[in-house]
Motif scaffolding. Structure first.
Motif, PDB file in Angstrom:
ATOM      1  N   ARG A 140      -5.785   3.061  10.398  1.00 36.93           N
ATOM      2  CA  ARG A 140      -4.559   3.603   9.787  1.00 36.93           C
ATOM      3  C   ARG A 140      -4.849   4.914   9.046  1.00 36.93           C
ATOM      4  O   ARG A 140      -4.222   5.932   9.266  1.00 36.93           O
ATOM      5  CB  ARG A 140      -3.943   2.560   8.836  1.00 36.93           C
ATOM      6  N   GLY A 152      -9.209  -2.648  10.626  1.00 35.58           N
ATOM      7  CA  GLY A 152      -8.178  -2.845   9.617  1.00 35.58           C
ATOM      8  C   GLY A 152      -6.937  -3.558  10.117  1.00 35.58           C
ATOM      9  O   GLY A 152      -5.928  -3.605   9.417  1.00 35.58           O
ATOM     10  N   THR A 184      -9.089   3.632  -2.922  1.00 35.01           N
ATOM     11  CA  THR A 184      -8.104   4.616  -3.410  1.00 35.01           C
ATOM     12  C   THR A 184      -8.382   4.933  -4.876  1.00 35.01           C
ATOM     13  O   THR A 184      -8.383   6.096  -5.285  1.00 35.01           O
ATOM     14  CB  THR A 184      -6.665   4.080  -3.238  1.00 35.01           C
ATOM     15  N   ASN A 197       0.809  -1.231   0.000  1.00 33.40           N
ATOM     16  CA  ASN A 197       0.000   0.000   0.000  1.00 33.40           C
ATOM     17  C   ASN A 197       0.839   1.276   0.000  1.00 33.40           C
ATOM     18  O   ASN A 197       0.334   2.351  -0.318  1.00 33.40           O
ATOM     19  CB  ASN A 197      -1.026   0.002   1.143  1.00 33.40           C
ATOM     20  N   THR A 234      -8.925   3.865   4.009  1.00 35.06           N
ATOM     21  CA  THR A 234      -8.505   2.507   3.625  1.00 35.06           C
ATOM     22  C   THR A 234      -9.714   1.707   3.141  1.00 35.06           C
ATOM     23  O   THR A 234     -10.841   1.915   3.593  1.00 35.06           O
ATOM     24  CB  THR A 234      -7.859   1.732   4.798  1.00 35.06           C
TER      25      THR A 234
END
Length: 288
Positions: free
Chosen positions: A110, A175, A61, A40, A114
């Motif tokens: 994070r 996540g 994304t 990533n 995501t």
């Protein structure tokens, strides 16, 4: 005739091993692999600078990159698909917590954008009736797409997400998985929950697909089709699995793409719902 050299980033998945080792090759091009760990970390340079010709990319994304006019084209080639229920944790030392107890709580993740986070939030909102706006989100990284305005609380630079959960600075984390016996899954039996969810929705949650630069797609569409074929050949060597966690082709990816578009729109990550056909170009739309 020299084969075209393409700069490429793909994770070290079993289903791309033959392509990455050069055991499976294409006539028209060769892939020059650049290693990023974790994979990533390549998404940001791909979105912001189109740093590679071919790149694995998280679907959320990509959706956000599309919303902001980034010159990328999606291939219906799944590199990572997985059921998401195991990627939510809490600390039982501070009391029992379940998926429907999160309103009013602090939840670490994070980055807010995501793909795993978007899938789990979609599950919480649509299957458990959780009001996501009543959760205080604590994040650790910027979104890959610079134009997205992130309104979450940013954790101090020296903090780690799982340590904050152990220290009671957040109530739950999305996540992440862990083998730390002090932490438990937010969904009491994630495998059973995932099986029930799949029986109801009939969707494999796709996380990562593959993108190419728009310039490659426009100037050499035959190369883009050949990249897809090469990846598909490697996947087919692995044999069939049920459910197929690595769907290839538009039709195989239609339901997961429709659902993640829905969730991303609900969570204000994208400004409107895209039709599946809009996510591809003239070349990649025909890939099955």
């Amino acid at each position: 005739m020299d084969r075209l050299k393409l700069r490429a980033v793909l994770g070290n998945h079993p289903h791309v091993k033959a392509v990455k080792s050069g055991e499976l090759r294409a006539d028209l091009f060769e892939l020059d692999f650049i290693e990023y760990t974790p994979t990533n970390t390549a998404f940001k340079p791909m979105v912001r600078e189109q740093a590679f010709d071919v790149c694995e990319m998280a679907i959320v994304t990509y959706l956000m990159a599309k919303a902001h006019g980034k010159p990328l084209v999606l291939l219906p080639a799944t590199m990572l698909g997985r059921f998401q229920h195991a990627y939510a944790l809490y600390n039982p030392a501070r009391g029992t917590l379940g998926p429907d107890d999160l309103e009013g709580k602090r939840v670490g993740i994070r980055s807010f954008t995501t793909t795993t986070g978007a899938w789990i939030r979609g599950i919480l909102a649509n299957d458990y009736g959780v009001n996501l706006d009543k959760i205080k989100w604590v994040t650790f990284e910027d979104p890959h797409v610079a134009e997205y305005v992130d309104t979450t609380e940013r954790a101090p630079k020296d903090k780690k997400v799982l340590q904050m959960l152990l220290d009671g600075e957040v109530d739950a984390v999305l996540g992440e998985t862990t083998d730390n016996p002090q932490l438990k899954s937010l969904f009491p039996d994630p495998a059973t929950e995932a099986a029930k969810w799949y029986a109801r929705r009939g969707v494999v949650p796709v996380n990562h697909l593959v993108v190419v630069t728009e310039s490659l797609a426009k100037t050499r569409p035959e190369i883009v089709a050949a990249v897809y074929d090469l990846l598909k050949r490697n996947k087919e060597q692995m044999g069939a699995a049920t459910p197929d966690l690595l769907p290839f082709g538009i039709e195989a990816n239609r339901k997961p793409l429709e659902l993640i578009v829905d969730y991303a729109f609900q969570q204000a990550l994208i400004p409107r719902r895209y039709a599946v056909e809009e996510l591809f170009d003239a070349t990649t739309r025909g890939l099955n």
